[in-house]
Scaffold this motif. Structure first.
Motif, PDB file in Angstrom:
ATOM      1  N   PRO A  47      -1.391 -12.470  -3.302  1.00  0.00           N
ATOM      2  CA  PRO A  47      -1.822 -11.815  -2.056  1.00  0.00           C
ATOM      3  C   PRO A  47      -1.893 -10.298  -2.241  1.00  0.00           C
ATOM      4  N   ILE A  48      -2.922  -9.691  -1.679  1.00  0.00           N
ATOM      5  CA  ILE A  48      -3.200  -8.261  -1.859  1.00  0.00           C
ATOM      6  C   ILE A  48      -1.966  -7.387  -1.655  1.00  0.00           C
ATOM      7  N   GLY A  49      -1.187  -7.651  -0.615  1.00  0.00           N
ATOM      8  CA  GLY A  49      -0.014  -6.833  -0.322  1.00  0.00           C
ATOM      9  C   GLY A  49       1.073  -6.893  -1.379  1.00  0.00           C
ATOM     10  N   LEU A  50       1.048  -7.906  -2.218  1.00  0.00           N
ATOM     11  CA  LEU A  50       2.048  -8.063  -3.281  1.00  0.00           C
ATOM     12  C   LEU A  50       1.473  -7.823  -4.672  1.00  0.00           C
ATOM     13  N   CYS A  51       0.171  -7.624  -4.743  1.00  0.00           N
ATOM     14  CA  CYS A  51      -0.539  -7.440  -6.004  1.00  0.00           C
ATOM     15  C   CYS A  51      -0.042  -6.199  -6.749  1.00  0.00           C
ATOM     16  N   ARG A  52       0.074  -6.317  -8.055  1.00  0.00           N
ATOM     17  CA  ARG A  52       0.510  -5.204  -8.909  1.00  0.00           C
ATOM     18  C   ARG A  52      -0.640  -4.590  -9.702  1.00  0.00           C
ATOM     19  N   CYS A  53      -1.841  -5.106  -9.501  1.00  0.00           N
ATOM     20  CA  CYS A  53      -2.985  -4.609 -10.263  1.00  0.00           C
ATOM     21  C   CYS A  53      -3.284  -3.161  -9.888  1.00  0.00           C
ATOM     22  N   ILE A  54      -3.546  -2.376 -10.917  1.00  0.00           N
ATOM     23  CA  ILE A  54      -3.903  -0.972 -10.734  1.00  0.00           C
ATOM     24  C   ILE A  54      -5.300  -0.797 -11.300  1.00  0.00           C
ATOM     25  N   PRO A  55      -6.212  -0.216 -10.526  1.00  0.00           N
ATOM     26  CA  PRO A  55      -7.566   0.007 -11.060  1.00  0.00           C
ATOM     27  C   PRO A  55      -7.507   0.772 -12.387  1.00  0.00           C
ATOM     28  N   LYS A  56      -8.355   0.382 -13.330  1.00  0.00           N
ATOM     29  CA  LYS A  56      -8.327   0.967 -14.677  1.00  0.00           C
ATOM     30  C   LYS A  56      -8.414   2.493 -14.679  1.00  0.00           C
ATOM     31  N   PRO A  57      -9.293   3.105 -13.872  1.00  0.00           N
ATOM     32  CA  PRO A  57      -9.323   4.579 -13.890  1.00  0.00           C
ATOM     33  C   PRO A  57      -7.987   5.190 -13.459  1.00  0.00           C
ATOM     34  N   MET A  58      -7.287   4.544 -12.536  1.00  0.00           N
ATOM     35  CA  MET A  58      -5.990   5.058 -12.102  1.00  0.00           C
ATOM     36  C   MET A  58      -4.946   4.875 -13.200  1.00  0.00           C
ATOM     37  N   ALA A 100      -0.699   2.021   9.727  1.00  0.00           N
ATOM     38  CA  ALA A 100      -0.954   1.921   8.285  1.00  0.00           C
ATOM     39  C   ALA A 100       0.346   2.104   7.501  1.00  0.00           C
ATOM     40  N   ALA A 101       1.164   3.069   7.919  1.00  0.00           N
ATOM     41  CA  ALA A 101       2.446   3.310   7.247  1.00  0.00           C
ATOM     42  C   ALA A 101       3.341   2.081   7.335  1.00  0.00           C
ATOM     43  N   GLU A 102       3.421   1.504   8.513  1.00  0.00           N
ATOM     44  CA  GLU A 102       4.266   0.316   8.687  1.00  0.00           C
ATOM     45  C   GLU A 102       3.778  -0.842   7.811  1.00  0.00           C
ATOM     46  N   GLN A 103       2.469  -0.928   7.600  1.00  0.00           N
ATOM     47  CA  GLN A 103       1.912  -1.987   6.757  1.00  0.00           C
ATOM     48  C   GLN A 103       2.311  -1.805   5.295  1.00  0.00           C
ATOM     49  N   LEU A 104       2.615  -0.576   4.893  1.00  0.00           N
ATOM     50  CA  LEU A 104       2.946  -0.281   3.495  1.00  0.00           C
ATOM     51  C   LEU A 104       4.443  -0.182   3.220  1.00  0.00           C
ATOM     52  N   CYS A 105       5.242   0.110   4.246  1.00  0.00           N
ATOM     53  CA  CYS A 105       6.664   0.423   4.036  1.00  0.00           C
ATOM     54  C   CYS A 105       7.489  -0.722   3.475  1.00  0.00           C
ATOM     55  N   ASP A 106       7.302  -1.938   3.945  1.00  0.00           N
ATOM     56  CA  ASP A 106       8.115  -3.049   3.440  1.00  0.00           C
ATOM     57  C   ASP A 106       7.948  -3.221   1.930  1.00  0.00           C
ATOM     58  N   GLU A 107       6.696  -3.187   1.479  1.00  0.00           N
ATOM     59  CA  GLU A 107       6.450  -3.341   0.038  1.00  0.00           C
ATOM     60  C   GLU A 107       6.984  -2.138  -0.732  1.00  0.00           C
ATOM     61  N   LEU A 108       6.860  -0.954  -0.176  1.00  0.00           N
ATOM     62  CA  LEU A 108       7.394   0.242  -0.828  1.00  0.00           C
ATOM     63  C   LEU A 108       8.912   0.125  -0.983  1.00  0.00           C
ATOM     64  N   LEU A 109       9.600  -0.292   0.056  1.00  0.00           N
ATOM     65  CA  LEU A 109      11.059  -0.459  -0.014  1.00  0.00           C
ATOM     66  C   LEU A 109      11.439  -1.530  -1.041  1.00  0.00           C
ATOM     67  N   ARG A 110      10.676  -2.609  -1.075  1.00  0.00           N
ATOM     68  CA  ARG A 110      10.941  -3.680  -2.034  1.00  0.00           C
ATOM     69  C   ARG A 110      10.804  -3.164  -3.467  1.00  0.00           C
ATOM     70  N   ARG A 111       9.751  -2.386  -3.710  1.00  0.00           N
ATOM     71  CA  ARG A 111       9.520  -1.878  -5.072  1.00  0.00           C
ATOM     72  C   ARG A 111      10.552  -0.826  -5.459  1.00  0.00           C
ATOM     73  N   LEU A 112      10.994  -0.013  -4.502  1.00  0.00           N
ATOM     74  CA  LEU A 112      12.052   0.958  -4.808  1.00  0.00           C
ATOM     75  C   LEU A 112      13.329   0.217  -5.216  1.00  0.00           C
ATOM     76  N   ALA A 113      13.697  -0.813  -4.450  1.00  0.00           N
ATOM     77  CA  ALA A 113      14.902  -1.588  -4.756  1.00  0.00           C
ATOM     78  C   ALA A 113      14.768  -2.279  -6.112  1.00  0.00           C
ATOM     79  N   GLU A 114      13.594  -2.816  -6.371  1.00  0.00           N
ATOM     80  CA  GLU A 114      13.337  -3.506  -7.644  1.00  0.00           C
ATOM     81  C   GLU A 114      13.538  -2.584  -8.841  1.00  0.00           C
ATOM     82  N   ASN A 115      13.248  -1.305  -8.642  1.00  0.00           N
ATOM     83  CA  ASN A 115      13.375  -0.321  -9.720  1.00  0.00           C
ATOM     84  C   ASN A 115      14.663   0.491  -9.628  1.00  0.00           C
ATOM     85  N   ASN A 116      15.612   0.005  -8.806  1.00  0.00           N
ATOM     86  CA  ASN A 116      16.906   0.677  -8.621  1.00  0.00           C
ATOM     87  C   ASN A 116      16.764   2.134  -8.190  1.00  0.00           C
TER      88      ASN A 116
END
Length: 182
Positions: A47-58, A100-116
């Motif tokens: 699902p897009i909200g959980l996707c880890r793909c980064i566009p090649k130019p980025m 828009a911020a609320e749509q992104l915050c949960d995943e951002l918090l999850r990724r921060l925790a995942e990376n300690n």
């Protein structure tokens, strides 16, 4: 002058007496948004909200993580999410930025925790829009969304990136021209 609130997705007027002053999307558009959010990435089938793909130019530019709330097509304004982003680029809308911020915050918090990473050691920044676009539209949507993320998470939002050259609209450039423009 009083302007009644409208759905960012379709422009439908909201009933200002229904007790929901913070509405951004009508029920129909919210259903479309949620359906878009559950679409799967073409590359990894997640699902897009959980996707880890980064566009090649980025990736080539050194981006190490990329969070998406919904799919977005710069050349298409037929979907709710495309109209939402287009509106954000052309009109300052604090409620839409907060949504828009609320749509992104949960995943951002999850990724921060995942990376300690600790939230208190985190700052939010953004790539600023070119001056010409800000002058024409009166808004830097990236700054608005980043600022809203900072407010939601109670962390600083800092302008850490400066455009030192370029200044042409990225959407009109080839990949090579984009690299030279930043």
């Amino acid at each position: 002058m009083i302007f009644p609130p409208k759905c960012v997705g379709c422009g439908e007027l909201f009933d200002i007496f229904d007790g929901s002053p913070d509405l951004v999307l009508c029920e129909r558009c919210m259903n479309h948004w949620l359906a878009a959010k559950s679409q799967r990435c073409r590359e990894c089938n997640v699902p897009i909200g959980l996707c880890r793909c980064i566009p090649k130019p980025m990736l080539r530019s050194g981006v190490c993580d990329f969070i998406k709330a919904v799919p977005y097509d710069v050349n298409n304004r037929s979907s709710v999410q495309d109209r939402f982003i287009y509106r954000m680029k052309h009109k300052r809308d604090e409620q839409a930025a907060c949504f828009a911020a609320e749509q992104l915050c949960d995943e951002l918090l999850r990724r921060l925790a995942e990376n300690n990473c600790k939230l208190e050691n985190t700052v939010i920044t953004y790539v600023p829009r070119i001056r010409k676009a800000i002058t024409e539209n009166g808004v830097d949507q990236s700054e608005c969304i980043a600022s809203s993320i900072g407010k939601v998470l109670k962390i600083p939002c800092l302008n850490l990136i400066e455009r030192s050259r370029g200044g042409r609209e990225q959407k009109k450039l080839t990949l090579r021209e984009r690299k030279e423009n930043v």
